[in-house]
Motif scaffolding. Structure first.
Motif, mmCIF file in Angstrom:
data_model
loop_
_atom_site.group_PDB
_atom_site.id
_atom_site.type_symbol
_atom_site.label_atom_id
_atom_site.label_comp_id
_atom_site.label_asym_id
_atom_site.label_seq_id
_atom_site.Cartn_x
_atom_site.Cartn_y
_atom_site.Cartn_z
ATOM 1 N N LEU A 1 19.637 -32.626 21.741
ATOM 2 C CA LEU A 1 20.092 -31.461 20.963
ATOM 3 C C LEU A 1 18.928 -30.513 20.694
ATOM 4 O O LEU A 1 19.024 -29.302 20.934
ATOM 5 C CB LEU A 1 20.724 -31.916 19.645
ATOM 6 C CG LEU A 1 21.127 -30.793 18.683
ATOM 7 C CD1 LEU A 1 22.199 -29.903 19.304
ATOM 8 C CD2 LEU A 1 21.613 -31.382 17.368
ATOM 9 N N THR A 2 17.818 -31.053 20.215
ATOM 10 C CA THR A 2 16.659 -30.215 19.877
ATOM 11 C C THR A 2 16.116 -29.491 21.101
ATOM 12 O O THR A 2 15.924 -28.269 21.090
ATOM 13 C CB THR A 2 15.542 -31.089 19.255
ATOM 14 O OG1 THR A 2 16.072 -31.764 18.112
ATOM 15 C CG2 THR A 2 14.358 -30.245 18.841
ATOM 16 N N LEU A 3 15.885 -30.235 22.177
ATOM 17 C CA LEU A 3 15.339 -29.614 23.385
ATOM 18 C C LEU A 3 16.378 -28.745 24.088
ATOM 19 O O LEU A 3 16.036 -27.743 24.720
ATOM 20 C CB LEU A 3 14.792 -30.686 24.327
ATOM 21 C CG LEU A 3 13.551 -31.400 23.799
ATOM 22 C CD1 LEU A 3 13.185 -32.583 24.685
ATOM 23 C CD2 LEU A 3 12.376 -30.447 23.677
ATOM 24 N N GLY A 4 17.651 -29.102 23.974
ATOM 25 C CA GLY A 4 18.716 -28.292 24.574
ATOM 26 C C GLY A 4 18.829 -26.923 23.939
ATOM 27 O O GLY A 4 19.104 -25.924 24.620
ATOM 28 N N LEU A 5 18.627 -26.847 22.636
ATOM 29 C CA LEU A 5 18.632 -25.543 21.963
ATOM 30 C C LEU A 5 17.514 -24.660 22.519
ATOM 31 O O LEU A 5 17.715 -23.479 22.805
ATOM 32 C CB LEU A 5 18.492 -25.716 20.445
ATOM 33 C CG LEU A 5 19.736 -26.234 19.725
ATOM 34 C CD1 LEU A 5 19.383 -26.678 18.313
ATOM 35 C CD2 LEU A 5 20.829 -25.167 19.699
ATOM 36 N N GLY A 6 16.334 -25.260 22.690
ATOM 37 C CA GLY A 6 15.205 -24.504 23.237
ATOM 38 C C GLY A 6 15.418 -24.103 24.683
ATOM 39 O O GLY A 6 15.132 -22.967 25.081
ATOM 40 N N SER A 7 15.951 -25.018 25.491
ATOM 41 C CA SER A 7 16.200 -24.731 26.898
ATOM 42 C C SER A 7 17.224 -23.615 27.053
ATOM 43 O O SER A 7 17.017 -22.662 27.811
ATOM 44 C CB SER A 7 16.704 -25.994 27.607
ATOM 45 O OG SER A 7 17.245 -25.674 28.868
ATOM 46 N N GLY A 8 18.340 -23.735 26.349
ATOM 47 C CA GLY A 8 19.388 -22.718 26.452
ATOM 48 C C GLY A 8 18.904 -21.346 26.044
ATOM 49 O O GLY A 8 19.188 -20.341 26.713
ATOM 50 N N ALA A 9 18.157 -21.288 24.937
ATOM 51 C CA ALA A 9 17.616 -19.998 24.487
ATOM 52 C C ALA A 9 16.669 -19.421 25.533
ATOM 53 O O ALA A 9 16.686 -18.216 25.815
ATOM 54 C CB ALA A 9 16.898 -20.174 23.147
ATOM 55 N N THR A 10 15.845 -20.283 26.142
ATOM 56 C CA THR A 10 14.902 -19.828 27.164
ATOM 57 C C THR A 10 15.631 -19.195 28.343
ATOM 58 O O THR A 10 15.264 -18.107 28.804
ATOM 59 C CB THR A 10 14.045 -21.016 27.659
ATOM 60 O OG1 THR A 10 13.323 -21.556 26.548
ATOM 61 C CG2 THR A 10 13.083 -20.588 28.751
ATOM 62 N N TRP A 11 16.678 -19.855 28.832
ATOM 63 C CA TRP A 11 17.420 -19.322 29.981
ATOM 64 C C TRP A 11 18.194 -18.053 29.624
ATOM 65 O O TRP A 11 18.276 -17.129 30.434
ATOM 66 C CB TRP A 11 18.343 -20.400 30.550
ATOM 67 C CG TRP A 11 17.580 -21.374 31.390
ATOM 68 C CD1 TRP A 11 16.976 -22.525 30.969
ATOM 69 C CD2 TRP A 11 17.306 -21.271 32.789
ATOM 70 N NE1 TRP A 11 16.347 -23.146 32.025
ATOM 71 C CE2 TRP A 11 16.535 -22.409 33.153
ATOM 72 C CE3 TRP A 11 17.633 -20.344 33.770
ATOM 73 C CZ2 TRP A 11 16.093 -22.630 34.455
ATOM 74 C CZ3 TRP A 11 17.204 -20.575 35.074
ATOM 75 C CH2 TRP A 11 16.445 -21.693 35.402
ATOM 76 N N CYS A 12 18.736 -17.996 28.408
ATOM 77 C CA CYS A 12 19.431 -16.762 27.971
ATOM 78 C C CYS A 12 18.453 -15.593 27.880
ATOM 79 O O CYS A 12 18.746 -14.486 28.353
ATOM 80 C CB CYS A 12 20.082 -16.960 26.605
ATOM 81 S SG CYS A 12 21.476 -18.076 26.590
ATOM 82 N N TYR A 13 17.299 -15.832 27.256
ATOM 83 C CA TYR A 13 16.285 -14.778 27.133
ATOM 84 C C TYR A 13 15.763 -14.353 28.497
ATOM 85 O O TYR A 13 15.516 -13.176 28.734
ATOM 86 C CB TYR A 13 15.122 -15.235 26.252
ATOM 87 C CG TYR A 13 15.350 -15.026 24.783
ATOM 88 C CD1 TYR A 13 15.619 -13.760 24.264
ATOM 89 C CD2 TYR A 13 15.294 -16.095 23.894
ATOM 90 C CE1 TYR A 13 15.844 -13.573 22.905
ATOM 91 C CE2 TYR A 13 15.508 -15.920 22.536
ATOM 92 C CZ TYR A 13 15.781 -14.657 22.058
ATOM 93 O OH TYR A 13 15.994 -14.472 20.715
ATOM 94 N N ALA A 14 15.577 -15.331 29.395
ATOM 95 C CA ALA A 14 15.121 -14.993 30.748
ATOM 96 C C ALA A 14 16.132 -14.088 31.426
ATOM 97 O O ALA A 14 15.770 -13.093 32.069
ATOM 98 C CB ALA A 14 14.899 -16.266 31.567
ATOM 99 N N GLY A 15 17.404 -14.407 31.290
ATOM 100 C CA GLY A 15 18.444 -13.560 31.864
ATOM 101 C C GLY A 15 18.437 -12.167 31.256
ATOM 102 O O GLY A 15 18.543 -11.160 31.976
ATOM 103 N N GLN A 16 18.283 -12.108 29.939
ATOM 104 C CA GLN A 16 18.253 -10.793 29.278
ATOM 105 C C GLN A 16 17.030 -9.999 29.706
ATOM 106 O O GLN A 16 17.103 -8.789 29.920
ATOM 107 C CB GLN A 16 18.270 -10.964 27.756
ATOM 108 C CG GLN A 16 18.271 -9.639 27.013
ATOM 109 C CD GLN A 16 18.446 -9.827 25.536
ATOM 110 O OE1 GLN A 16 19.554 -9.969 25.065
ATOM 111 N NE2 GLN A 16 17.343 -9.838 24.803
ATOM 112 N N ALA A 17 15.872 -10.672 29.837
ATOM 113 C CA ALA A 17 14.650 -9.982 30.272
ATOM 114 C C ALA A 17 14.819 -9.437 31.682
ATOM 115 O O ALA A 17 14.401 -8.309 31.983
ATOM 116 C CB ALA A 17 13.459 -10.935 30.201
#
Length: 198
Positions: free
Chosen positions: A150-166
């Protein structure tokens, strides 16, 4: 769980959660096409859905799927068909500001539910629970495994979403956005090929 097993659990979670796969490709595509804010429900559905699946598999279903070849095959091919449909939707997405009536990010419930038909998620869940959930302390070790993912999944998901937005800042033309969506759809299809080969 023995203390020496915890680093191995964290390493497994990082390796499986941060590398490209269906969930991460979809989150990046959604971030690029709809922006981070509109992708939050999708991100949270993935980040909470997979740990919930781990908990249920670890406490109840893992042995059933390990014992039943029919269930494993049904999941593998049914999940592959769903992933192909999702790849098609990503490839044909109109993106931010699209006039297409059905162009929208996944909802929380859709993303959470997707984990249960995602063959990669099942493979990861069975592998993680069989290695780290101990029969002598199933509830405690299941809670630890779930908390780590759960903890690492929150970080991973945010990273991929931000990468897509960037990346979306570069995707200012319809042609670039189309190429990006095709690449993301291609990553999903490649993950399907790997899943059905085994």
């Amino acid at each position: 769980m023995p203390p020496e097993a915890f680093p191995a659990l964290v390493a497994l979670a990082i390796a499986t959660l941060f590398t490209p796969g269906p969930n991460n490709a979809m989150l990046a595509a959604s971030g690029a096409n709809f922006g981070f804010r509109r992708t939050i429900p999708h991100w949270l559905g993935v980040a909470t859905g997979f740990p919930l699946m781990l908990l249920v598999v670890g406490l109840a279903l893992g042995g059933l799927f390990q014992a039943s070849a029919i269930l494993r095959e049904a999941l593998r091919w049914g999940g592959a068909a769903l992933l192909l449909w999702i790849a098609w939707k990503v490839a044909t997405s109109g993106g931010i500001g699209s006039k297409t009536a059905d162009a929208r990010p996944m909802t929380y419930i859709e993303a959470l539910g997707f984990q249960w038909v995602n063959p990669k998620a099942w493979s990861m869940a069975v592998a993680a629970t069989s290695q780290f959930i101990l029969p002598a302390a199933p509830i405690t070790t299941a809670a630890i495994v779930t908390a780590v993912f759960l903890t690492l999944g929150l970080g991973s998901g945010a990273t991929w979403c931000y990468a897509g937005q960037a990346i979306a800042r570069w995707l200012t033309t319809a042609k670039r956005l189309k190429i990006f969506n095709l690449v993301m759809a291609g990553l999903i299809v490649l993950s399907i090929v790997e899943l059905v080969r085994h």
